[in-house]
Write an enzyme that holds these catalytic residues in place. Structure first.
Site, PDB file in Angstrom:
ATOM      1  N   GLU A  64      -9.751 -49.061 -28.781  1.00  0.00           N
ATOM      2  CA  GLU A  64      -8.682 -48.893 -29.765  1.00  0.00           C
ATOM      3  C   GLU A  64      -8.227 -50.299 -30.127  1.00  0.00           C
ATOM      4  O   GLU A  64      -7.490 -50.934 -29.365  1.00  0.00           O
ATOM      5  CB  GLU A  64      -7.537 -48.070 -29.159  1.00  0.00           C
ATOM      6  CG  GLU A  64      -7.929 -46.639 -28.819  1.00  0.00           C
ATOM      7  CD  GLU A  64      -7.736 -45.680 -29.997  1.00  0.00           C
ATOM      8  OE1 GLU A  64      -6.863 -45.930 -30.835  1.00  0.00           O
ATOM      9  OE2 GLU A  64      -8.484 -44.678 -30.064  1.00  0.00           O
ATOM     10  N   CYS A  66      -0.463 -51.948 -33.911  1.00  0.00           N
ATOM     11  CA  CYS A  66      -1.806 -51.910 -34.497  1.00  0.00           C
ATOM     12  C   CYS A  66      -1.846 -51.071 -35.774  1.00  0.00           C
ATOM     13  O   CYS A  66      -2.674 -51.307 -36.647  1.00  0.00           O
ATOM     14  CB  CYS A  66      -2.802 -51.373 -33.487  1.00  0.00           C
ATOM     15  SG  CYS A  66      -2.275 -49.824 -32.729  1.00  0.00           S
ATOM     16  N   GLY A  96      -6.507 -52.983 -27.379  1.00  0.00           N
ATOM     17  CA  GLY A  96      -6.207 -54.416 -27.476  1.00  0.00           C
ATOM     18  C   GLY A  96      -6.874 -55.025 -28.689  1.00  0.00           C
ATOM     19  O   GLY A  96      -7.125 -54.332 -29.679  1.00  0.00           O
ATOM     20  N   GLY A  97      -7.151 -56.313 -28.610  1.00  0.00           N
ATOM     21  CA  GLY A  97      -7.723 -57.016 -29.760  1.00  0.00           C
ATOM     22  C   GLY A  97      -9.243 -56.968 -29.779  1.00  0.00           C
ATOM     23  O   GLY A  97      -9.887 -56.709 -28.763  1.00  0.00           O
ATOM     24  N   ALA A  98      -9.813 -57.271 -30.962  1.00  0.00           N
ATOM     25  CA  ALA A  98     -11.260 -57.176 -31.137  1.00  0.00           C
ATOM     26  C   ALA A  98     -12.010 -58.172 -30.260  1.00  0.00           C
ATOM     27  O   ALA A  98     -13.095 -57.882 -29.755  1.00  0.00           O
ATOM     28  CB  ALA A  98     -11.619 -57.386 -32.606  1.00  0.00           C
ATOM     29  N   ARG A  99     -11.402 -59.325 -30.054  1.00  0.00           N
ATOM     30  CA  ARG A  99     -12.105 -60.348 -29.261  1.00  0.00           C
ATOM     31  C   ARG A  99     -12.367 -59.851 -27.840  1.00  0.00           C
ATOM     32  O   ARG A  99     -13.487 -59.925 -27.329  1.00  0.00           O
ATOM     33  CB  ARG A  99     -11.272 -61.638 -29.226  1.00  0.00           C
ATOM     34  CG  ARG A  99     -12.003 -62.844 -28.680  1.00  0.00           C
ATOM     35  CD  ARG A  99     -11.068 -64.044 -28.509  1.00  0.00           C
ATOM     36  NE  ARG A  99     -10.023 -63.779 -27.527  1.00  0.00           N
ATOM     37  CZ  ARG A  99     -10.152 -63.945 -26.213  1.00  0.00           C
ATOM     38  NH1 ARG A  99     -11.302 -64.370 -25.718  1.00  0.00           N
ATOM     39  NH2 ARG A  99      -9.157 -63.682 -25.410  1.00  0.00           N
ATOM     40  N   VAL A 100     -11.334 -59.326 -27.210  1.00  0.00           N
ATOM     41  CA  VAL A 100     -11.519 -58.820 -25.849  1.00  0.00           C
ATOM     42  C   VAL A 100     -12.308 -57.515 -25.878  1.00  0.00           C
ATOM     43  O   VAL A 100     -13.072 -57.209 -24.957  1.00  0.00           O
ATOM     44  CB  VAL A 100     -10.163 -58.626 -25.136  1.00  0.00           C
ATOM     45  CG1 VAL A 100     -10.361 -58.111 -23.724  1.00  0.00           C
ATOM     46  CG2 VAL A 100      -9.399 -59.942 -25.112  1.00  0.00           C
TER      47      VAL A 100
END
Lengths: 487, 479
Positions: A219, A254, A197-201
């Site tokens: 990832e 991604c 997923g995204g870097a924030r989560v």
């Protein structure tokens, strides 16, 4: 009468983890037979339910059938087949060399499952990115909880249904839901968490894992650049770039090409080639073509429109720009030299917008890329061996492909993972098995081979012997034992 | 101040200096010089901080660093070379490699019990992998800290390898900054804090933590073997820093009927190695400081625990010494059996049947090492398959640490990640996948617009059904 939906809270999550931990403690999932039976069943599931899977993915993303077949069905199937084919060898202990310091001894590295693992998946390749890690976890002998993304609800529901039908429910479970359910799961103690997923989560996941000292594989994403030299086969280059952008979930990938860097001189030629190949692939009016996924939802549609309509960005469009909110579609859009500080150049785009940044010298692009966060992938199109070598040596990225895009992740012998902001850990092929295993070191010693050097009382003589022993030099050791070693 | 240091290291890394193999070898050689030329000073510092004898210091600290550095030097060219990856024929012509690259600027925290080797061994890995490094040694071993702070800048590349002095507040400040990797040796409690701080920047971490390392002791086939086992048990408990070691034997598991014999042999061995009583104690380290002395002393103060002491038990607060102590069946819920001991107290837990040892071990968090002294091959198999730990060592203690080919690291509460040998190099590297493709041949079915033919082609391609593909292309294959 509508049934009240039971909330999946931290208590329910704890019960789930306990159940799975009991299954794991029973030892059932460690056997080769259990692992292969699950993998065979999943393989069968993919074959028998291919149509339903493609339909679900189409419902969630309007993903064209062939794209879905390649990226969701085939890649998952290949993972399964590979694991089935080589699992025996993966499970075998690895014998390793021992040094003279521990003579006589033998040593090996034994792979064991980590235990109860959590796989958190995402929405853009909702089937593949859910099942591929699960396959790795099963191959390594773990029990698994899969939490698919609620943003791809048709696939999430299908996965929940199919895994109940095809997989061992006492060991493999699906929890559907959104933030609340994910939080409840993250409060529990897992032996491993695998997150896409995204870097924030990603940060939230790692912080939650820290409470229990749970190892994680993250990832994540990033802005994957494609640097284009002027000495390339332009036609093939344009096709491969487009293939790695708009034919790859319409840019929502991604490892998709996020932006291009090329020389000021070459940019016009590249733009022409891209335009012409875009027409070849998607027709004169790309908004009519059925061969591109749509934008997943209104939130992301608006996010992309905001990137596009930003001041000093909207006037840089050299192709495309059309949008249709009701269809959640944006035309393949190319922009030339948007400002470095624009949102489009600061954030991962994850959509059908392709900025081209120009530089004086091609090599200036290397520093430009390294000034940003490390991406999941970096691409170079060039025929110059020196440039290729410099690019590979100097550009930091999860992975690199020269003269192509995306394909590096389809090779089972290559690890797929990020570095820095694009993530940590890797998988695919044997790396998947390893990601969910603990590599236990085992040393076998016998009762012979006692070196009195080891034990007190300590004397200068023993000190000399110790030095010789640790030097690993057989000759010195003999001398030491004979009392002749000089240090 | 910490920020300035971190920024300087980042600037140095950007220049690319640390990436050259020549630089790395140069630094490893300089590290060897540092240790070899200052052996006496290191012995003195370790004696000041922990009361270590030179043989212990050489065995556990100096020797380890010399071995690691020499091993890295001899293997470095091999390690930095790209590894070929197998590609399916469909990709032809293409080349795939896995290329290691440095992570960048790394932070190494070390602990106080092996203050030289637990700092310099990871440093060897970080240098081998081409990184810039900040070292944060433990302030609880002050003489060693002084030695390192003074000598690291004298021998190593100042701009790329720095060492920072200071207490835990400095550590906290460092954790607020961005690193490309954090390597931590210490307790699970602090490990968890380090990982939480690392999460802010998505910094990968290696956590080398602790745990209660059990030693299962089976009945052996001859008294001489039991003697050897006893030596190795004693050597695995009191020899490494008087039990203050993450891989030291924490407690023993034996069958009831074996306990008396084993205790007798252990007593004899202890006396032979370390002296008859606390006044004559030699060849053994001391407790690091008052805090840990109190902690250990308190473990013994529990009356039920005190009652279980069968050997030793005496303490000398002024000298920070606790003599080798054996306890027989202290209560399982006492702190000595629930917390990592990290000191010279050895509980022996008796079981009716040695098989129960497996369940006993599994009821506790996964340890760094499980030791087992047994000749029963089937039992060894069961221990291996039914328990989980960082390492398992049969019929010895501690020596697995010397094996460069074996990964050294924990699992579960004992940590994650590993090092030693090539694993040190890997732990500070990113393995970058590289795919080289040519412009020809081109596979048309890769590209839109999509149609049935292309779908058929892709299906066959994914099965690597090359014959089918050829037939399809020749128009001879039926769907």
């Amino acid at each position: 009468m509508e049934e009240e939906k039971q909330t999946f809270d931290a208590d329910k999550a704890a019960v789930l983890v306990n159940e799975l931990r009991e299954t794991f403690s029973s030892g059932k999932t460690k056997s080769y037979e259990w692992r292969t039976s699950q993998l065979e069943s999943i393989s069968k599931m993919i074959d028998e339910k291919e149509k339903e899977i493609i339909e679900a993915v189409h419902k969630d993303l309007s993903k064209p059938e062939l794209e879905a077949f390649v990226s969701e069905i085939s890649m998952t199937k290949s993972s399964c087949k590979l694991a089935l084919k080589v699992l025996k060898s993966w499970m075998m202990p690895e014998k390793v060399e021992t040094s003279i310091a521990t003579y006589p001894s033998s040593a090996e590295i034994v792979s064991e499952p980590l235990g109860v693992v959590l796989v958190l998946s995402t929405w853009n390749f909702p089937f593949l990115l859910s099942l591929d890690p699960v396959i790795g976890a099963i191959a390594a002998g773990n029990v698994v909880v899969l939490k698919p993304s609620e943003i791809a609800p048709a696939t999430s529901t299908l996965l929940a249904k199919l895994l109940v039908e095809y997989a061992d429910e006492s060991a493999i479970r699906v929890v559907e839901g959104a933030v609340a359910e994910t939080s409840a799961l993250l409060e529990q103690k897992w032996d491993k968490i695998f997150f896409t997923g995204g870097a924030r989560v990603g940060r939230i996941v790692m912080a939650a894992a820290a409470k229990h000292l749970t190892p994680v594989t993250l990832e994540l994403g990033g802005k994957c650049p494609a640097v284009v030299d002027s000495n390339v086969n332009l036609q093939v280059t344009a096709r491969r770039i487009i293939s790695g952008k708009w034919a790859c979930n319409n840019g929502q990938a991604c490892i998709g090409v996020d932006y291009i860097i090329t020389t000021k001189e070459f940019a016009p030629k590249l733009i022409d080639a891209l335009r012409s190949v875009l027409e070849e692939f998607f027709g004169k009016d790309p908004m009519e073509s059925k061969d591109r996924s749509r934008i997943i939802n209104s939130f992301h549609f608006m996010r992309l429109i905001n990137l596009l309509d930003e001041d000093k960005v909207s006037d840089k469009i050299v192709a495309g720009g059309q949008r249709n909110e009701s269809q959640l579609q944006i035309a393949p859009t190319i922009l030339l030299d948007v400002p470095e500080d624009s949102l489009m150049m600061q954030e991962e785009i994850f959509g059908p917008l392709l900025p081209i940044i120009t530089v004086e010298k091609l090599e200036d692009s290397f520093n430009m890329i390294n000034r940003k966060q490390k991406p999941l992938a970096a691409y170079l199109f060039s025929d110059d061996e020196q440039i290729k070598r410099k690019f590979v040596q100097n550009v930091f990225a999860g992975g690199i492909a020269i003269n192509d895009t995306v394909l590096q992740i389809t090779v089972p012998g290559l690890p797929f993972g990020g570095v820095g902001e694009s993530g940590m850990g890797s998988y695919h092929g044997k790396y998947s098995f390893d990601a969910f295993s603990h590599k236990k070191a085992v040393l076998y010693r016998s009762f012979g081979g006692e070196a009195p050097t080891r034990y007190p009382p300590y004397t200068p003589g023993k000190q000399k012997q110790m030095k010789a022993l640790l030097s690993g030099n057989l000759f010195n050791i003999i001398l030491a034992l004979l009392g002749w070693f000089k240090d | 101040m910490e920020e300035i240091v971190a920024d300087e290291l980042r600037e140095t890394f950007k220049t690319g200096r640390t990436r050259s193999v020549a630089w790395r070898k140069n630094q490893l050689n300089a590290l060897l010089d540092l240790v070899i030329e200052n052996e006496e000073s290191i012995f003195k510092a370790l004696h000041r901080d922990l009361g270590k004898d030179p043989v212990e210091s050489y065995r556990d600290e100096i020797g380890v660093i010399l071995k690691s550095a020499r091993y890295s030097l001899s293997c470095l060219d091999k390690w930095v070379a790209p590894k070929k990856a197998e590609l399916p024929l469909l990709f032809f012509p293409a080349k795939g490699d896995v290329l290691p690259e440095p992570l960048g600027v790394v932070l190494i925290f070390s602990s106080w019990n092996f203050p030289i080797s637990l700092l310099l061994d990871p440093l060897i890995g970080a240098i081998s992998a081409g990184n810039a490094v900040l070292l944060k040694p433990s302030e609880l071993a002050p003489a060693c800290l002084s030695f390192l702070v003074q000598n690291i800048p004298l021998y190593l590349d100042n701009k790329a390898i720095k060492i920072i002095d200071g207490r835990s507040e400095v550590g906290e400040k460092l954790l607020k900054l961005k690193w490309d990797k954090i390597f931590f040796t210490g307790s699970p409690r602090v490990g968890s804090l380090v990982m939480a701080a690392a999460a802010r920047y998505l910094t990968p971490v290696t956590l080398e933590l602790g745990g209660k390392c059990p030693a299962i002791v089976d009945t052996l086939s001859s008294p001489s073997k039991t003697k050897v086992a006893a030596k190795r048990i004693v050597g695995g408990k009191w020899a490494p820093c008087t039990g203050q070691a993450c891989i030291a034997i924490d407690y023993l598991l034996v069958e009831e009927k074996l306990a008396p014999t084993l205790i007798e042999v252990l007593k004899k061995t202890i006396k032979k190695f370390y002296g008859e009583n606390i006044k004559d104690l030699k060849n053994i380290s001391r407790i690091v400081n008052k805090h840990h002395f109190q902690r250990l002393h308190n473990l013994l103060k529990d009356p039920h625990v005190a009652a279980s002491v069968v050997y030793g038990g005496s303490v000398n607060e002024e000298k920070l010494v606790i003599e080798p102590t054996i306890l027989l069946d202290p209560p399982l819920d006492s702190e000595i059996m629930t917390e990592e001991i990290f000191g010279p107290l050895l509980p022996i837990i008796t079981l009716k049947n040695l098989e129960e040892s497996i369940e006993f071990i599994n009821s506790k968090p996964k340890p760094l090492v499980i030791y087992a002294f047994t000749e029963d091959e089937a039992f060894k198999e069961r221990i291996l398959s039914k328990t989980s730990s960082g390492t398992v060592t049969f019929n010895d203690s501690m020596v697995q640490f010397l094996c460069d080919a074996l990964p050294f690291g924990g699992v579960g509460q004992s940590g994650f990640g590993r090092y030693h040998g090539k694993y040190s190099f890997d732990t500070f590297s990113h393995e970058k996948a590289v795919l080289h493709r040519a412009f020809f041949p081109e596979l048309e079915p890769r590209y839109p617009p999509w149609n049935d033919f292309k779908l058929r082609f892709i299906r066959l391609a994914y099965m690597f059904d090359y014959l089918g593909l050829i037939l399809l292309l020749l128009g001879l294959k039926k769907p």
